[in-house]
Design an enzyme around this catalytic site. Sequence first.
Site, PDB file in Angstrom:
ATOM      1  N   GLY A 175       1.048  -1.199  -0.078  1.00  6.97           N
ATOM      2  CA  GLY A 175       0.119  -0.073  -0.084  1.00  6.97           C
ATOM      3  C   GLY A 175       0.893   1.359   0.027  1.00  6.97           C
TER       4      GLY A 175
ATOM      5  N   ASP B  70       0.067   2.803   8.429  1.00  7.79           N
ATOM      6  CA  ASP B  70      -0.449   1.866   9.478  1.00  7.79           C
ATOM      7  C   ASP B  70       0.288   2.166  10.689  1.00  7.79           C
ATOM      8  OD1 ASP B  70      -2.466   0.990   7.715  1.00  7.79           O
ATOM      9  OD2 ASP B  70      -1.432  -0.758   7.392  1.00  7.79           O
TER      10      ASP B  70
ATOM     11  N   HIS C  27     -24.347  14.300  21.324  1.00  8.20           N
ATOM     12  CA  HIS C  27     -23.825  13.711  20.210  1.00  8.20           C
ATOM     13  C   HIS C  27     -22.558  12.910  20.513  1.00  8.20           C
ATOM     14  CE1 HIS C  27     -20.267  16.528  19.627  1.00  8.20           C
ATOM     15  NE2 HIS C  27     -21.127  17.125  20.497  1.00  8.20           N
TER      16      HIS C  27
ATOM     17  N   GLU D 148     -10.765  -0.265  11.019  1.00  7.55           N
ATOM     18  CA  GLU D 148     -11.189  -1.432   9.977  1.00  7.55           C
ATOM     19  C   GLU D 148     -11.080  -2.633  10.577  1.00  7.55           C
ATOM     20  OE1 GLU D 148      -8.786  -0.987   6.562  1.00  7.55           O
ATOM     21  OE2 GLU D 148      -7.077  -1.300   7.565  1.00  7.55           O
TER      22      GLU D 148
ATOM     23  N   ARG E  60      -4.849   7.635   2.636  1.00  3.05           N
ATOM     24  CA  ARG E  60      -3.577   7.151   1.898  1.00  3.05           C
ATOM     25  C   ARG E  60      -2.806   8.062   0.971  1.00  3.05           C
ATOM     26  NH1 ARG E  60      -4.084   1.192   0.804  1.00  3.05           N
ATOM     27  NH2 ARG E  60      -3.455   1.613  -1.305  1.00  3.05           N
TER      28      ARG E  60
HETATM   29  P1  ADP Z   1       3.050  -4.311   2.928  1.00  6.16           P
HETATM   30  O1  ADP Z   1       4.433  -4.322   2.283  1.00  6.16           O
HETATM   31  O2  ADP Z   1       2.507  -3.024   2.855  1.00  6.16           O
HETATM   32  O3  ADP Z   1       2.816  -5.063   4.085  1.00  6.16           O
HETATM   33  P2  ADP Z   1       2.034  -6.552   1.395  1.00  6.16           P
HETATM   34  O4  ADP Z   1       1.948  -7.339   2.553  1.00  6.16           O
HETATM   35  O5  ADP Z   1       0.953  -6.727   0.536  1.00  6.16           O
HETATM   36  O6  ADP Z   1       2.014  -4.993   1.631  1.00  6.16           O
HETATM   37  O7  ADP Z   1       3.481  -6.902   0.766  1.00  6.16           O
HETATM   38  C1  ADP Z   1       3.735  -6.234  -0.365  1.00  6.16           C
HETATM   39  C2  ADP Z   1       4.449  -7.249  -1.051  1.00  6.16           C
HETATM   40  O8  ADP Z   1       5.596  -7.872  -0.672  1.00  6.16           O
HETATM   41  C3  ADP Z   1       3.748  -8.550  -1.347  1.00  6.16           C
HETATM   42  O9  ADP Z   1       2.598  -8.258  -2.474  1.00  6.16           O
HETATM   43  C4  ADP Z   1       4.689  -9.607  -1.894  1.00  6.16           C
HETATM   44  O10 ADP Z   1       5.182  -9.175  -3.279  1.00  6.16           O
HETATM   45  C5  ADP Z   1       5.885  -9.245  -1.020  1.00  6.16           C
HETATM   46  N1  ADP Z   1       5.686 -10.151   0.197  1.00  6.16           N
HETATM   47  C6  ADP Z   1       4.603 -10.132   0.939  1.00  6.16           C
HETATM   48  N2  ADP Z   1       5.156 -11.313   1.831  1.00  6.16           N
HETATM   49  C7  ADP Z   1       6.193 -11.905   1.585  1.00  6.16           C
HETATM   50  C8  ADP Z   1       6.882 -13.165   1.934  1.00  6.16           C
HETATM   51  N3  ADP Z   1       6.619 -13.863   2.856  1.00  6.16           N
HETATM   52  N4  ADP Z   1       8.023 -13.283   1.156  1.00  6.16           N
HETATM   53  C9  ADP Z   1       8.278 -12.380   0.000  1.00  6.16           C
HETATM   54  N5  ADP Z   1       7.501 -11.445  -0.488  1.00  6.16           N
HETATM   55  C10 ADP Z   1       6.728 -11.222   0.468  1.00  6.16           C
HETATM   56  O1  F6P Z   2      -1.488  -0.900   4.453  1.00  8.74           O
HETATM   57  C1  F6P Z   2      -2.198   0.150   4.274  1.00  8.74           C
HETATM   58  C2  F6P Z   2      -3.540  -0.072   4.008  1.00  8.74           C
HETATM   59  O2  F6P Z   2      -4.131   1.291   3.528  1.00  8.74           O
HETATM   60  C3  F6P Z   2      -4.491  -0.544   5.196  1.00  8.74           C
HETATM   61  O3  F6P Z   2      -4.436   0.325   6.110  1.00  8.74           O
HETATM   62  C4  F6P Z   2      -5.365  -1.473   4.558  1.00  8.74           C
HETATM   63  O4  F6P Z   2      -5.985  -2.242   5.534  1.00  8.74           O
HETATM   64  C5  F6P Z   2      -4.880  -1.785   3.350  1.00  8.74           C
HETATM   65  O5  F6P Z   2      -3.706  -0.893   3.038  1.00  8.74           O
HETATM   66  C6  F6P Z   2      -6.033  -1.392   2.158  1.00  8.74           C
HETATM   67  O6  F6P Z   2      -5.617  -2.308   1.045  1.00  8.74           O
HETATM   68  P1  F6P Z   2      -5.834  -1.677  -0.379  1.00  8.74           P
HETATM   69  O7  F6P Z   2      -5.279  -0.838  -1.140  1.00  8.74           O
HETATM   70  O8  F6P Z   2      -5.740  -3.133  -1.064  1.00  8.74           O
HETATM   71  O9  F6P Z   2      -7.394  -1.565  -0.281  1.00  8.74           O
END
Ligand code: ADP
Ligand code: F6P
Length: 319
Positions: free
Chosen positions: A12, A128, A216, A223, A253
């Site tokens: 995100g 977050d 109020h 979420e 965001r």
């Molecule tokens: P954030 O980095 O915001 O937590 P995500 O959890 O969607 O968002 O992770 C972003 C990206 O990081 C994923 O779409 C994937 O490409 C990569 N990723 C997530 N988990 C793993 C993992 N266990 N090992 C390697 N890459 C990962």
């Molecule tokens: O990690 C950032 C965040 O905006 C969270 O707060 C939320 O749960 C999620 O990403 C929303 O993801 P998406 O952009 O896939 O709707």
Amino acid sequence: MIRKIGVLTSGGDSPGMNAAIRAVTRTAIANGIEVVGIHDGYKGLCEGNFETFTKRSVSDILSRGGTILGSARLPEFKNLEVQEKAVESLKANNIDALVVIGGDGSYRGAKALTDLGINTISLPGTIDNDIQGTDLTIGFDTALNTIVECVDKLRDTSSSHHRASVVEVMGNHCGDLAVLSAISCGAEIVVTPETGYDEEQIMEKLKFLGNRGKNHAIIIVSEKLCDSHALAGKISENTEFDGRSTILGHIQRGGSPSPNDRVLASRMGEKAVDLLTEGVGGHCVILHNGEISSMPIDECLSLPRKKNKAIYRLFDRLV
Ligand code: ADP
Ligand code: F6P
């Protein structure tokens, strides 16, 4: 010795990611290191969606929300063969090291790349504030400001109409955005992963407030804990308040990063390049007690999430 580094944003997006990209690019170029911007996170990395950056590539982006590199989610990046493809793609372009700006999922990818021989540093880019080890993540301050601006507006109309406004905020599984916005806006109730969701308790509290003459109320809810619209309906049914709900959604965001986020992102971006220059990989950059430093990604990911009891006590005392 590092000659060329890549930089990407993943997961995100968050306000301040551009400031981090700019700091990485300018610090590296000032140190004689070439920089490649990688579009669309790990997806672009595997596909070779690269752009050679100059100092000018990152002009006029400091004040812009979002990320000029684009972001993406690639669930398959958990698989070794996909990670190996990314390493091949980096090697084919003579990229020695990488900076990844994202959340904890992105951190896992950064660690995997380091284990496969490409030193990678991660920066906490998420609204977050759910990354352990660092006091703040890049984008959290701006998102908090956005929420406060919106809730202040909701309070005006909620008070005119004697309503109870349920406001759903983001945070994934972390209640920081909710509890800090609740304190900033003088909300009457806050519901977060740390407090748990107890519908009966919410109704009791509203009845108590109604009996005390309150006409109020603002209820900030993190979420993923409940259906905010249904909660507003139940408030109308069970209390003397007329319930309404607002899901702030992705508006949280966006927007121009706050000065605090710009400075944090700039400091962290600079640190990432310094670490890579020193030959460090598999670390994440942190802010602790005002100082920028780093810790191993593994250690960061294994730290338990702690409830900030003092902040929740403060909220309770101020209602
Ligand atoms: P954030 O980095 O915001 O937590 P995500 O959890 O969607 O968002 O992770 C972003 C990206 O990081 C994923 O779409 C994937 O490409 C990569 N990723 C997530 N988990 C793993 C993992 N266990 N090992 C390697 N890459 C990962
Ligand atoms: O990690 C950032 C965040 O905006 C969270 O707060 C939320 O749960 C999620 O990403 C929303 O993801 P998406 O952009 O896939 O709707």
